[in-house]
Design a protein around this motif. Sequence first.
Motif, PDB file in Angstrom:
ATOM      1  N   LYS A   1       0.828  -1.209   0.000  1.00 38.97           N
ATOM      2  CA  LYS A   1       0.000   0.000   0.000  1.00 38.97           C
ATOM      3  C   LYS A   1       0.861   1.256   0.000  1.00 38.97           C
ATOM      4  N   SER A   2       2.096   1.141   0.468  1.00 47.25           N
ATOM      5  CA  SER A   2       3.035   2.265   0.421  1.00 47.25           C
ATOM      6  C   SER A   2       3.682   2.285  -0.961  1.00 47.25           C
ATOM      7  N   ARG A   3       3.013   2.927  -1.867  1.00 49.36           N
ATOM      8  CA  ARG A   3       3.370   2.874  -3.297  1.00 49.36           C
ATOM      9  C   ARG A   3       3.744   4.257  -3.797  1.00 49.36           C
TER      10      ARG A   3
ATOM     11  N   ASP B   1       3.597   9.649  -2.710  1.00 46.85           N
ATOM     12  CA  ASP B   1       3.538   8.309  -2.130  1.00 46.85           C
ATOM     13  C   ASP B   1       2.151   8.052  -1.567  1.00 46.85           C
ATOM     14  N   THR B   2       1.630   6.864  -1.851  1.00 50.51           N
ATOM     15  CA  THR B   2       0.344   6.476  -1.293  1.00 50.51           C
ATOM     16  C   THR B   2       0.583   5.743   0.025  1.00 50.51           C
TER      17      THR B   2
ATOM     18  N   ALA C   1      -8.956   7.769  -1.695  1.00 49.07           N
ATOM     19  CA  ALA C   1      -7.707   8.539  -1.608  1.00 49.07           C
ATOM     20  C   ALA C   1      -7.482   9.287  -2.912  1.00 49.07           C
TER      21      ALA C   1
ATOM     22  N   TYR D   1      -5.105  11.850  -4.911  1.00 49.91           N
ATOM     23  CA  TYR D   1      -3.754  12.427  -4.981  1.00 49.91           C
ATOM     24  C   TYR D   1      -3.711  13.373  -6.168  1.00 49.91           C
TER      25      TYR D   1
ATOM     26  N   ALA E   1      -2.832  15.370  -0.938  1.00 55.47           N
ATOM     27  CA  ALA E   1      -3.577  14.117  -0.840  1.00 55.47           C
ATOM     28  C   ALA E   1      -4.805  14.385   0.018  1.00 55.47           C
TER      29      ALA E   1
ATOM     30  N   LEU F   1      -7.689  12.410   1.736  1.00 51.38           N
ATOM     31  CA  LEU F   1      -7.940  11.020   2.090  1.00 51.38           C
ATOM     32  C   LEU F   1      -9.230  10.921   2.883  1.00 51.38           C
TER      33      LEU F   1
ATOM     34  N   LEU G   1      -7.891   6.628  -5.743  1.00 58.47           N
ATOM     35  CA  LEU G   1      -7.801   5.234  -5.325  1.00 58.47           C
ATOM     36  C   LEU G   1      -8.998   4.931  -4.440  1.00 58.47           C
TER      37      LEU G   1
END
Length: 472
Positions: free
Chosen positions: A39-41, A51-52, A289, A291, A350, A352, A396
């Motif tokens: 998930k940390s993409r 970064d997600t 999410a 971005y 971002a 969220l 996302l």
Amino acid sequence: MAKVVVLGAGLSGLASAALLAQAGHDVTVLERNSWLGGKSRRIELAGQRMDTGPALVTFPEVWQKYLDTFDSLGSITSKDHASLKFTKLNEVGRYYLRDEVTDLPVKPAHKWHQAWMQFAKQHDGLTPAISKLLTSSPLDPSAFPALIKMSKTYGFRLTTSSYLKSLKYLPEALKEVISIHTLNAGVSPNRALALYASMTASMASQGISVPVGGVNEIALALSRLAVAAGSQIKLDTAVTKINRRSVETNAGTFEFDHLVSSLDPGVLKSLQTSKPNRVAKHRSCSGVAIYAVLKKPLPADVVTHSVIMPDDATELHKSLDHALAPEQTMTFVNYYRAGEVYPNNKDTVAVLLTAPADGKKHDLNSEWVRRELDRVSEKLGLKQSIDELFEEYVVLNPDYFAQFGAAGGALYGATTPLWQSGPFHNPQHHNPFRPRLWRVGASVHPGGGIPAVLGGTLIASRAMLRRLGSKN
């Protein structure tokens, strides 16, 4: 030398691989996606890096404990491969609740300052105990003093809601600000351990940090450690079946002596039994999410992390528990100016939104998303809706998060009863009736963020190495 297969190249999978390979074992990491970090993409929009997943780092001593443990296991030195610089932010966040606005820690001029200081003084002293529990098995005798210190603080008030209710000196609105952090575990305050109240004070006392270059730098650093220690990392390798001593994938079969899984427990069981993943009745929240790269900066008084809270938190938690869209949600706004944290030349944001784990796909004009974007814009004092400032963006959805395994895109999978959460989580890192299987990551310790992921990896890896031994 044991042959170890690690399922998943998220933070926990990479961290496990690095420790086990450093100890001299033959380690292969299998990752179905084309990127590192789970998930940390890392993504790129309009030429800008974002970064997600996790947006910040708390309890930095856990990261250092991990590096120290890595160094102690072999000849590879962490500083040669995982040197990260962290920048500390000015505040944990700015919270918007109805007509109230406050930073954490609460500033001296604010009417809540005195109450906050009393709360912080009582709880930030628990930080060493929290760190100890994050990196130790609750059955470890060295963890007993930390458990005793916790029990003296909370008594029989085990949930966040029951504990905060007992603190008569705290304004009700400030209690709401503190308790909203239980959504970091994907559940309501009456289903989360009282520990989450103390974690708020610890974060405010210690401060929060971000790696220079973004949070995905942690995943990249862990991958460098893993590879330097001798691990193989195979991307685009999807697991199709798990046998007693082998894993079948789209790229062939991999045999193992021991298996380390960072997968959602339901997905793991499905791969072991070839039965469909059962949809859990109670599951944690998901997210929408957004971005974006901005056409122009936000107002100068917008801080790095803002939290737009619902007017009625009870309604939010009730809706999430029933996988329904809430009237109002909790929204994080993470705003990075050009050159701040990321090497970008444009501002990024971002947005969220805490969402029900319904597996749905939303866009900017979905009814409740549109309503929340307008509410966020009003709270931040923008003259137009924030999405009108987007140069380029990506959304996302719960359907995206569902690909990581949990039904409906639940960020932390199925929820567990209170007595099976926190240090006493179920499933546990290791089941003696399945001696070759070990678990790491959010599947066994949801909602603790990066410290819990790394701490859980330390707990599981120590147990594995006691069984396997170190070959260096």
